[in-house]
Design a protein around this motif. Structure first.
Motif, mmCIF file in Angstrom:
data_model
loop_
_atom_site.group_PDB
_atom_site.id
_atom_site.type_symbol
_atom_site.label_atom_id
_atom_site.label_comp_id
_atom_site.label_asym_id
_atom_site.label_seq_id
_atom_site.Cartn_x
_atom_site.Cartn_y
_atom_site.Cartn_z
ATOM 1 N N ASN A 30 1.019 -1.174 -0.005
ATOM 2 C CA ASN A 30 0.003 -0.049 0.147
ATOM 3 C C ASN A 30 0.815 1.252 0.008
ATOM 4 O OD1 ASN A 30 -2.044 1.587 0.092
ATOM 5 N ND2 ASN A 30 -2.561 1.447 2.244
ATOM 6 N N LEU A 31 1.674 1.524 -1.055
ATOM 7 C CA LEU A 31 2.466 2.578 -1.244
ATOM 8 C C LEU A 31 1.986 3.479 -2.413
ATOM 9 C CD1 LEU A 31 6.357 2.404 -1.085
ATOM 10 C CD2 LEU A 31 5.310 3.360 -3.046
ATOM 11 N N THR A 32 2.036 4.991 -2.279
ATOM 12 C CA THR A 32 1.934 5.767 -3.270
ATOM 13 C C THR A 32 2.842 6.951 -3.341
ATOM 14 O OG1 THR A 32 -0.482 5.527 -2.698
ATOM 15 C CG2 THR A 32 -0.008 7.534 -3.871
ATOM 16 N N THR A 33 3.334 6.851 -4.522
ATOM 17 C CA THR A 33 4.643 8.249 -4.537
ATOM 18 C C THR A 33 3.877 9.466 -4.781
ATOM 19 O OG1 THR A 33 5.985 6.435 -5.948
ATOM 20 C CG2 THR A 33 6.370 8.831 -6.448
ATOM 21 N N LEU A 34 4.379 10.335 -3.959
ATOM 22 C CA LEU A 34 3.805 11.820 -4.039
ATOM 23 C C LEU A 34 4.767 12.676 -4.804
ATOM 24 C CD1 LEU A 34 2.702 11.956 -0.382
ATOM 25 C CD2 LEU A 34 1.297 11.482 -2.369
ATOM 26 N N GLU A 35 6.011 12.419 -5.025
ATOM 27 C CA GLU A 35 6.853 13.193 -5.368
ATOM 28 C C GLU A 35 8.275 12.188 -5.647
ATOM 29 O OE1 GLU A 35 9.317 17.526 -5.164
ATOM 30 O OE2 GLU A 35 7.747 16.730 -3.398
ATOM 31 N N TYR A 55 15.067 13.055 -4.762
ATOM 32 C CA TYR A 55 14.210 13.267 -3.511
ATOM 33 C C TYR A 55 13.117 12.422 -3.985
ATOM 34 C CZ TYR A 55 11.133 15.349 -0.494
ATOM 35 O OH TYR A 55 10.081 15.726 0.855
ATOM 36 N N TRP A 56 12.432 11.554 -3.066
ATOM 37 C CA TRP A 56 11.290 10.553 -3.053
ATOM 38 C C TRP A 56 10.513 10.569 -1.953
ATOM 39 C CZ3 TRP A 56 10.823 4.798 -1.522
ATOM 40 C CH2 TRP A 56 9.725 4.496 -2.189
ATOM 41 N N LYS A 57 9.446 11.400 -2.024
ATOM 42 C CA LYS A 57 8.355 11.388 -1.157
ATOM 43 C C LYS A 57 7.291 10.492 -1.514
ATOM 44 C CE LYS A 57 5.413 14.962 0.869
ATOM 45 N NZ LYS A 57 4.925 16.373 1.144
ATOM 46 N N TYR A 58 6.925 9.574 -0.456
ATOM 47 C CA TYR A 58 5.866 8.637 -0.711
ATOM 48 C C TYR A 58 4.937 8.434 0.617
ATOM 49 C CZ TYR A 58 8.970 5.586 1.685
ATOM 50 O OH TYR A 58 9.896 4.833 2.508
ATOM 51 N N GLU A 59 3.811 7.921 0.311
ATOM 52 C CA GLU A 59 3.079 7.280 1.305
ATOM 53 C C GLU A 59 2.879 5.913 1.522
ATOM 54 O OE1 GLU A 59 -1.919 7.973 2.861
ATOM 55 O OE2 GLU A 59 -0.881 9.760 1.730
ATOM 56 N N LEU A 60 3.293 5.586 3.009
ATOM 57 C CA LEU A 60 2.915 3.981 3.032
ATOM 58 C C LEU A 60 2.242 3.772 4.182
ATOM 59 C CD1 LEU A 60 4.013 1.212 2.444
ATOM 60 C CD2 LEU A 60 6.031 1.467 3.837
ATOM 61 N N ASP A 61 1.210 2.958 4.094
ATOM 62 C CA ASP A 61 0.240 2.777 5.010
ATOM 63 C C ASP A 61 -0.451 3.948 5.823
ATOM 64 O OD1 ASP A 61 0.413 0.134 4.470
ATOM 65 O OD2 ASP A 61 2.149 -0.301 5.571
ATOM 66 N N GLY A 62 -0.462 5.229 5.056
ATOM 67 C CA GLY A 62 -0.997 6.133 5.536
ATOM 68 C C GLY A 62 0.016 7.319 6.175
ATOM 69 N N ILE A 63 1.359 6.836 6.340
ATOM 70 C CA ILE A 63 2.471 7.508 6.830
ATOM 71 C C ILE A 63 3.362 8.136 5.752
ATOM 72 C CG2 ILE A 63 4.367 7.554 8.421
ATOM 73 C CD1 ILE A 63 3.068 5.200 9.973
ATOM 74 N N VAL A 64 3.444 9.551 5.716
ATOM 75 C CA VAL A 64 4.257 10.160 4.612
ATOM 76 C C VAL A 64 5.717 9.990 4.921
ATOM 77 C CG1 VAL A 64 5.106 12.318 3.198
ATOM 78 C CG2 VAL A 64 2.457 11.644 3.947
ATOM 79 N N ARG A 65 6.632 9.185 3.987
ATOM 80 C CA ARG A 65 8.006 8.989 4.176
ATOM 81 C C ARG A 65 8.876 9.903 3.143
ATOM 82 N NH1 ARG A 65 8.117 4.453 7.633
ATOM 83 N NH2 ARG A 65 6.093 3.551 7.757
ATOM 84 N N LYS A 66 10.188 10.240 3.349
ATOM 85 C CA LYS A 66 10.902 10.669 2.328
ATOM 86 C C LYS A 66 12.229 10.381 2.549
ATOM 87 C CE LYS A 66 8.518 15.066 3.789
ATOM 88 N NZ LYS A 66 8.728 16.467 4.651
ATOM 89 N N THR A 67 12.764 9.949 1.061
ATOM 90 C CA THR A 67 14.137 9.439 0.901
ATOM 91 C C THR A 67 14.888 10.289 0.116
ATOM 92 O OG1 THR A 67 13.218 7.249 1.251
ATOM 93 C CG2 THR A 67 15.270 7.441 -0.118
ATOM 94 N N VAL A 68 16.183 10.617 0.443
ATOM 95 C CA VAL A 68 17.195 11.190 -0.480
ATOM 96 C C VAL A 68 18.306 10.268 -1.203
ATOM 97 C CG1 VAL A 68 16.722 13.384 0.406
ATOM 98 C CG2 VAL A 68 18.065 12.133 1.628
#
Length: 295
Positions: A30-35, A55-68
């Motif tokens: 349940n992952l959605t890429t936001l940016e 820069y990758w911003k995504y939502e996983l199980d309702g939690i927004v996470r950010k990866t660089v």
């Protein structure tokens, strides 16, 4: 300048493969890429902007996470001081960032230990290599296909004449003038009924010259029949006694088609700490991701 351009191209390459893997992940969890962008500038706690390659911003199980992701287009393995510099860069950011480093040439042992300690995911993002095609657990990728196409020549009819069954025609078709017992035919309009089946003249040539025959050249042949009928648009249905045909057949043409599957493998991401790699293939303009162990 060429080194700068190479670095930019490597960033684009990493972003493309990373995006392909992320899309595959979205179908599983349940992952959605936001940016997902390159050259993202983020303000640190000192008011200075720091730039990150990906820069990758995504939502996983309702939690927004950010990866660089830091892309290192180096010709030698990443050293510990290079990894430490990236850790300091990310820790100066107030945002909660998950740090990732991508390179083509691997990591020194000290850098690997530091990555584990600081929670940095280390990747090897590269072009394909020969071991990527080797079988795993007996399952191999189809790499090369060689197809040999054999095209057989169709008999070319130069002259075709039929000898009609006069006895049958006198008994069944008294309206037909049998002064001449042979008839010239149009191979396009006439058909032959033989043993209950109806064939065009071209199809009927298989009885005269079978497709598996290895005889090539020009021939004059005559064949007699017990149960064959001419179906002619002008004369109707008439029983045939024999057929005389002048025709030629050329040798078959052979063409070899080689398909190289290596062009479908777009690149590989090795997850060093996990001991797995993801191979990104393209099929009909759609990326397909295959996971394997790092051999």
């Amino acid at each position: 300048m060429s080194g700068y351009n190479d670095a930019i191209e490597y960033e684009k390459f990493v972003q493309f493969l990373y995006h392909a893997v992320r899309k595959a992940d979205e179908e599983i969890v349940n992952l959605t890429t936001l940016e997902l962008t390159r050259r993202k500038r983020i303000c640190n706690r000192y008011g200075a902007f720091r730039e990150f390659d990906i820069y990758w911003k995504y939502e996983l199980d309702g939690i927004v996470r950010k990866t660089v992701v830091e892309c290192k287009n180096y010709n030698s393995p990443i050293q510990i001081d290079q990894l430490d510099a990236f850790v300091c860069k990310t820790r100066d950011i107030d945002e909660d960032l998950s740090p990732v480093i991508a390179t083509k040439t691997g990591y020194q042992s000290g850098a690997k230990k530091a990555a584990d300690y600081h929670g940095v995911e280390i990747l090897v993002v590269r072009e394909q290599k020969e071991p990527d095609w080797k079988p795993e657990d007996g399952i191999a990728f189809l790499r090369y296909i060689s197809i040999e196409v054999v095209m057989f020549d169709v008999p070319k009819i130069h002259n075709l004449r039929m000898v009609m069954d006069e006895v049958w025609i006198e008994a069944n078709r008294p309206d037909i003038d049998m002064t001449a017992s042979t008839m010239s035919l149009s191979t396009h309009d006439s058909c032959i009924q033989h043993s209950g089946n109806i064939h065009s003249i071209e199809e009927f040539m298989n009885y005269i010259h079978p497709p598996e025959s290895e005889e090539y050249g020009r021939f004059q042949k005559e064949k007699s029949f017990k149960d064959a009928y001419l179906l002619d648009p002008i004369h109707g249905r008439l029983k045939v006694h024999s057929l005389k045909v002048d025709y030629s057949v050329g040798p078959p043409l052979t063409q070899t088609i080689n398909l190289d599957g290596t062009s479908a493998l777009l690149g590989v991401i090795e997850y060093v700490q996990k001991g797995v790699k993801k191979l990104v293939f393209e099929k009909n303009d759609v990326e397909r991701v295959v996971t394997r162990r790092i051999g």
